[in-house]
Design a protein around this motif. Structure first.
Motif, PDB file in Angstrom:
ATOM      1  N   ARG A 198       0.829  -1.198   0.000  1.00  0.00           N
ATOM      2  CA  ARG A 198       0.000   0.000   0.000  1.00  0.00           C
ATOM      3  C   ARG A 198       0.867   1.253   0.000  1.00  0.00           C
ATOM      4  NH1 ARG A 198      -2.504  -0.918   4.556  1.00  0.00           N
ATOM      5  NH2 ARG A 198      -3.907  -2.488   3.677  1.00  0.00           N
ATOM      6  N   THR A 202       1.247   4.048  -3.037  1.00  0.00           N
ATOM      7  CA  THR A 202       1.053   5.482  -2.804  1.00  0.00           C
ATOM      8  C   THR A 202       2.228   6.293  -3.352  1.00  0.00           C
ATOM      9  OG1 THR A 202      -0.242   5.012  -0.816  1.00  0.00           O
ATOM     10  CG2 THR A 202       0.654   7.234  -1.040  1.00  0.00           C
ATOM     11  N   LYS A 205       2.118   6.558  -6.953  1.00  0.00           N
ATOM     12  CA  LYS A 205       0.894   7.219  -7.423  1.00  0.00           C
ATOM     13  C   LYS A 205       0.079   6.293  -8.328  1.00  0.00           C
ATOM     14  CE  LYS A 205       3.039  11.747  -7.106  1.00  0.00           C
ATOM     15  NZ  LYS A 205       3.518  12.947  -7.802  1.00  0.00           N
TER      16      LYS A 205
END
Length: 586
Positions: A198, A202, A205
């Motif tokens: 995760r 992030t 992106k």
């Protein structure tokens, strides 16, 4: 430089550079940090674990930590290498002259070890604090190569350190393992892996759904490198937004809810619906082998849930699927689940080697659905207890002699004498012979069954078989036997029987042969009783129900409750007497 040329795969881009970056290996990191802080750095390390858990990465971090000099050039060995000094940057790029990496899979021979290690180990490092040898896949080295390493590995120069990595620790000789500090790198837990992916998504992106990440984590099986490679592929496959459906299509997996549907249909025995669901999943791109693997995984998952209900709280499984799994596990017995597991293991082998995987998977589903609704053994036993028992057959004369005292009173003394003789002062058989030589010796053999019992007690197997199969008794009196020989009876049966009985009893026996009038042999009586017992068993309602369900069923053996109890008593361990305590009476 173009973006395409600068691109790095996620597994390389996010490779840990310090111990703080390693995930899921807290025990190893703590041990190494304490060793560095106390200046107790071992001369050789052995990193072992499954693929993609960080063995080679850890080796490079250790190499950087031992040679790091800090940004100011004054630092010493540390578990937090700066990554800025010349040694750190050169080691990270794999270009440091004093940190040599060797591939044990391609350089396996003793000449490779001599050229890459032994010929240079005695020389001091060129610019680093330590000369470090990293050998990946060390288990692939030959026996001669391992032997060449032993002496140097046991007493290396002070400036030399060895770091080994392997996925097959059992193939590494014990003599090598005993000279290394061993660290077992663990599989990464699903919760830790999910959080790691995760965070990387992030930073990249990348829009990737949570259930898609869960699928990747489940497929990676604890390997960080596998997880990052799959996520890299999934991001490209999704092209902006990656969903669970796209990951399933990429991996050739079926939707877990649909696999649960298929599992439910199989457990209910609905073969047509199960085959239709399998065909639909196959048409949607699911691999038949992957579907069967998913069925096996669900079988294992439900079996574990029945024992430890907390196992249902798997973060890689959605809440709806967890609730459904709990309900299905409660409705299924452990016997059904274990039987399904064994059949799926066999089916996986068949599908992997079948010329057509889909056909083999369909045959496996057909077998599973046909046996899914079979009653468990405990239900059959319950029906057997509730059903009326067929009449017990009368035992043959020789069997009654050994089992219970008959009404005529002539056989019990022989059994008693034999038992007494087995434990008496005269040894095995001695008591029986001594009693038989008493004045009333022949009175103890009032019937021919007592004679057969005496032969059996003295363990004359050949004579016993000849008597049971070849002797048709015409007339019997204590000390005198008349019989008609069967067609296959040996010619010397009368002489041998007379001689044996006289030797065992001390009394002369007259054994004569006649040409007619003989009764059935003991073996014929026994066979007739067995046939009658089998006929009665065939008429039992439970056996008729078994015949209706399994037309090819056969009766292999029939045992009475007394025989079962006797066998159980014979198999039970004897009770050990208490040890005598000489001080107990004081």
């Amino acid at each position: 430089m173009s973006d395409a040329a600068a691109y790095q795969v996620l597994a390389r881009k996010y490779r840990p550079q310090t111990f703080a970056d390693l995930i899921g290996q807290d025990a190893m990191v703590r041990t190494l940090e304490n060793a560095f802080d106390a200046d107790r750095i071992a001369q050789a390390f052995m990193m072992t674990g499954i693929r993609g858990t960080g063995k080679t990465t850890t080796a490079r971090i250790i190499a950087k930590g031992m040679n790091c000099i800090g940004p100011d050039g004054q630092g010493g060995p540390t578990t937090s290498p700066c990554g800025e000094c010349d040694p750190c940057r050169a080691i990270a790029k794999g270009q440091h002259v004093d940190v040599m990496e060797m591939d044990g899979a391609s350089q396996t021979g003793v000449n490779d070890i001599r050229e890459n290690v032994l010929n240079s180990v005695q020389y001091a490092p060129t610019s680093a604090r330590y000369k470090i040898y990293i050998i990946d896949e060390v288990h692939m080295l030959s026996t001669a190569a391992f032997n060449a390493l032993l002496k140097t590995l046991e007493e290396p120069p002070a400036h030399v350190k060895f770091i080994f990595a392997t996925t097959e620790i059992r193939k590494v000789p014990v003599t090598v393992l005993s000279r290394c500090q061993r660290f077992d790198l663990r599989r990464i837990e699903p919760e830790v892996m999910l959080a790691h992916l995760r965070g990387i998504a992030t930073r990249e992106k990348a829009e990737i759904a949570e259930d898609a990440l869960a699928l990747i984590v489940r497929s990676a099986e604890g390997s960080v490198r596998d997880a990052l490679s799959l996520m890299d592929q999934a991001i490209s496959h999704g092209a902006g937004g990656t969903t669970a459906e796209q990951v399933r299509a990429m991996l050739g997996l079926a939707d877990r809810g649909r696999v649960l549907d298929l599992f439910d249909l199989v457990m209910k025995g609905e073969v047509a619906a199960a085959l239709s669901e399998l065909s639909t999943q196959y048409a949607d791109g699911a691999d038949p082998l992957a579907v069967l693997r998913d069925l096996a995984e669900i079988t294992h998952w439900m079996s574990v849930i029945k024992i430890t209900p907390g196992a249902a709280d798997d973060p890689t499984i959605g809440p709806d699927e967890r609730d459904r799994g709990r309900r299905m596990a409660e409705a299924l017995s452990m016997r059904v689940l274990t039987r399904t597991w064994q059949m799926l293991l066999k089916a996986l082998e068949e599908v992997a080697h079948a010329p057509n995987a889909m056909m083999a998977a369909e045959m496996a589903v057909i077998r599973l659905t046909h046996v899914a609704d079979l009653p468990p053994p405990e239900e059959l036993l319950r029906k057997l207890r509730d059903a009326p028992s067929p009449g017990e057959p009368s035992a043959s004369p020789s069997q009654r002699t050994a089992q219970s005292p008959p009404d005529d009173g002539g056989r019990a003394p022989v059994a008693s004498a034999a038992t007494t003789g087995a434990t008496g002062p005269s040894g095995p058989g001695g008591g029986a012979t001594a009693l038989a030589r008493a004045p009333d010796a022949l009175a103890r053999f009032a019937t021919f069954d007592a004679v057969v019992a005496l032969i059996r007690y003295n363990r004359d197997a050949k004579l016993l078989i000849d008597v049971e199969t070849g002797l048709r008794l015409v007339r019997y009196a204590p000390g005198r036997i008349e019989f008609e020989p069967a067609d296959d009876a040996p010619r010397d049966l009368a002489a041998r029987l007379s001689q044996r009985l006289q030797g065992w009893t001390g009394v002369r026996w007259a054994v004569s042969v006649v040409s007619e009038g003989g009764a059935a042999t003991i073996a014929e009586e026994r066979d007739a009783e067995d046939a009658a017992l089998r006929a009665r068993a065939e008429q039992h309602p439970l056996m008729q129900a078994v015949r209706a369900t399994f037309p090819g069923a056969q009766i292999i053996e029939i045992r009475s409750l007394e025989q079962i109890a006797a066998d159980a008593a014979a198999e039970a361990l004897p009770e050990v007497e208490d040890e005598w305590d000489p001080f107990a009476d004081e």
